[in-house]
Design an enzyme around this catalytic site. Structure first.
Site, PDB file in Angstrom:
ATOM      1  N   ASP A 141       0.998  -1.181  -0.025  1.00 16.60           N
ATOM      2  CA  ASP A 141       0.166   0.112  -0.049  1.00 16.60           C
ATOM      3  C   ASP A 141       0.879   1.079   0.142  1.00 16.60           C
ATOM      4  O   ASP A 141       0.616   2.091  -0.573  1.00 16.60           O
ATOM      5  CB  ASP A 141      -0.863  -0.050   1.527  1.00 16.60           C
ATOM      6  CG  ASP A 141      -1.668   1.116   1.253  1.00 16.60           C
ATOM      7  OD1 ASP A 141      -2.791   1.261   0.648  1.00 16.60           O
ATOM      8  OD2 ASP A 141      -1.575   2.013   1.937  1.00 16.60           O
ATOM      9  N   ALA A 169      -5.001   1.748  -0.986  1.00 17.04           N
ATOM     10  CA  ALA A 169      -4.801   1.254  -2.320  1.00 17.04           C
ATOM     11  C   ALA A 169      -5.058  -0.379  -1.875  1.00 17.04           C
ATOM     12  O   ALA A 169      -5.564  -0.865  -2.589  1.00 17.04           O
ATOM     13  CB  ALA A 169      -3.199   1.365  -2.468  1.00 17.04           C
ATOM     14  N   ASP A 170      -4.744  -0.596  -0.537  1.00 14.19           N
ATOM     15  CA  ASP A 170      -5.166  -2.261  -0.256  1.00 14.19           C
ATOM     16  C   ASP A 170      -6.410  -2.485  -0.158  1.00 14.19           C
ATOM     17  O   ASP A 170      -6.980  -3.367  -0.805  1.00 14.19           O
ATOM     18  CB  ASP A 170      -4.447  -2.710   1.115  1.00 14.19           C
ATOM     19  CG  ASP A 170      -2.940  -3.146   1.012  1.00 14.19           C
ATOM     20  OD1 ASP A 170      -3.047  -4.023   0.135  1.00 14.19           O
ATOM     21  OD2 ASP A 170      -2.314  -3.022   1.854  1.00 14.19           O
ATOM     22  N   LEU A 171      -7.046  -1.538   0.743  1.00 15.85           N
ATOM     23  CA  LEU A 171      -8.545  -1.681   0.470  1.00 15.85           C
ATOM     24  C   LEU A 171      -9.474  -1.613  -0.562  1.00 15.85           C
ATOM     25  O   LEU A 171     -10.307  -2.338  -1.041  1.00 15.85           O
ATOM     26  CB  LEU A 171      -9.148  -0.974   1.778  1.00 15.85           C
ATOM     27  CG  LEU A 171      -8.637  -1.356   3.409  1.00 15.85           C
ATOM     28  CD1 LEU A 171      -9.211  -0.359   4.277  1.00 15.85           C
ATOM     29  CD2 LEU A 171      -8.826  -2.751   3.491  1.00 15.85           C
TER      30      LEU A 171
END
Length: 407
Positions: A141, A169-171
């Site tokens: 992320d 970015a991850d979620l």
């Protein structure tokens, strides 16, 4: 009550955040999510992310893995692959977030699994996608926020780079992958075949940069940090009252006029610096200074109440203790209590969308490592003798003692 995805079986071959979050969302909607983990190790988040409660699994793992069952399979062993391929035959979806190239070496890539199950929807989440010059780079992320421009617009001008503490970015990649998966499942109903989904943290963060890219292409100016302000509207940011900051969102001309009325400054409506939104954005610093001079006459709570009464969006700035305990969070069931076999009663965030006819429910707490290995393999037709033979051949770790299979 039958949940919308109750007939969908998902193999979660991912770890850390993006993949597990995607699969948890599918599980919350009723999918049977089977988390495939390395024997004795499991998802890296079990041990390496966050604090511990009573057991061995971290708070981070518990937060991302409800409504799943766990099986231990050694994908590097022939016996493990046999067991895994048996699961693939019965699966609708597979989600993985290894670095590109890893699944091919493990012989669990889409090309291989499509031969076993042509209806399989296979989603890969990586740092930079499966193609392009950066595809083999490690992706996090933090890296995605840095290399998409996101960090360049966080914080305040002249200050060091800042990343969003919320891992967008991850979620976001997990959300986009879920969107792709559900679209592919609908498409499969037409074609009868699954397909490959390629999602990345890089493209996610870039895709969420809607205002920033529009500003750059529209003005030719590279966007810079603007604190809590909005690139397309003013005043739309945090402002300071006599005691503490609060936020206002006078996002159109009607709201701007109403705001001026609340603070007793109707003259600002005719001020040549602020007559329309373009000018207010251009003169934002002067505008906020004018407003804060008025807001200094009262407390944040007083101004929020007055603005809301006039129809102007406004609100206090809460920390997480205040937000989670707020009357709205309580009314919307955004804090759940989940019974865990080791941790006891734990709290978790609630479901972010509500379905009227088939409301989501917690069917499984975050699973213990390998908790459901025998149960899941038995459900796809493997006998107890065959499961034992696979174990002896090194397919998965030893049976857990004293852990009852969850229903």
């Amino acid at each position: 009550m039958t949940l919308p995805l109750s007939r969908i079986k998902v193999l979660d071959v991912s770890q850390i955040m993006a993949g597990p979050f995607c699969c948890m969302l599918l599980g919350d909607m009723g999918a049977d999510v089977i988390k495939v983990e390395t024997p004795g190790i499991g998802d890296q988040t079990r041990k390496s992310m966050g604090f511990r409660l009573k057991g061995e699994d971290s708070g981070g793992f518990l937060a991302l893995n409800r409504n799943k069952r766990s099986v231990e399979i050694d994908l590097k062993s022939p016996a493990g692959l046999e067991a895994f391929y048996a699961l693939v035959k019965e699966a609708d979806v597979l989600v993985e977030n290894n670095r590109p190239g890893v699944v091919a070496r493990l012989k669990i890539d889409y090309a291989t699994l499509r031969e076993i199950n042509p209806r399989l929807v296979y989603a890969s989440i990586s740092g930079f996608g499966q193609t392009g010059p950066w595809s083999r780079r490690p992706g996090l992320d933090l890296i995605a926020q840095a290399m998409t421009g996101v960090m360049s617009v966080m914080g305040h001008a002249g200050q060091p780079p800042v990343k969003s503490s919320v891992p967008l970015a991850d979620l976001g990649a997990g959300l986009f992958a879920a969107y792709g998966i559900l679209s592919a499942i609908i498409g499969r109903g037409i074609t009868g075949e699954g397909q490959f989904i390629d999602a990345s943290l890089f493209e996610t963060a870039l895709s969420l940069s809607v205002w920033e890219s529009a500003e750059y292409w529209g003005t030719g100016e590279v966007p810079v940090p603007i604190g809590s302000a909005n690139r397309m509207s003013a005043p739309y940011q945090a402002v300071r009252a006599s005691d503490r900051p609060f936020v206002i969102g006078a996002a159109n001309q009607k709201l701007w006029k109403a705001l001026c009325g609340v603070i007793g400054r109707d003259d600002l409506v005719q001020d040549a610096r602020f007559t329309d939104n373009v000018l207010r954005i251009r003169n934002r610093e002067v505008l906020i200074a004018e407003l804060e001079a008025e807001f200094a006459r009262g407390t944040a709570d007083e101004w929020v109440a007055a603005l809301l009464a006039a129809g102007v969006p406004a609100g206090p700035i809460y920390d997480y203790a205040e937000a989670l305990a707020s009357e709205q969070a309580v009314a919307r069931d955004m804090v759940l209590t989940i019974d865990h076999p080791v941790e006891g009663k734990t709290r978790a965030l609630g479901f972010p969308v509500k379905l009227s006819g088939t409301p989501q429910q917690v069917r499984h707490p975050a699973p213990l490592l390998g908790q459901h290995t025998e149960q899941v393999l038995g459900e796809i037709g493997l006998s107890a003798e065959r499961i034992d033979a696979l174990r002896q051949a090194g397919a998965f770790g030893p049976a857990k003692v004293g852990v009852a299979a969850a229903s």
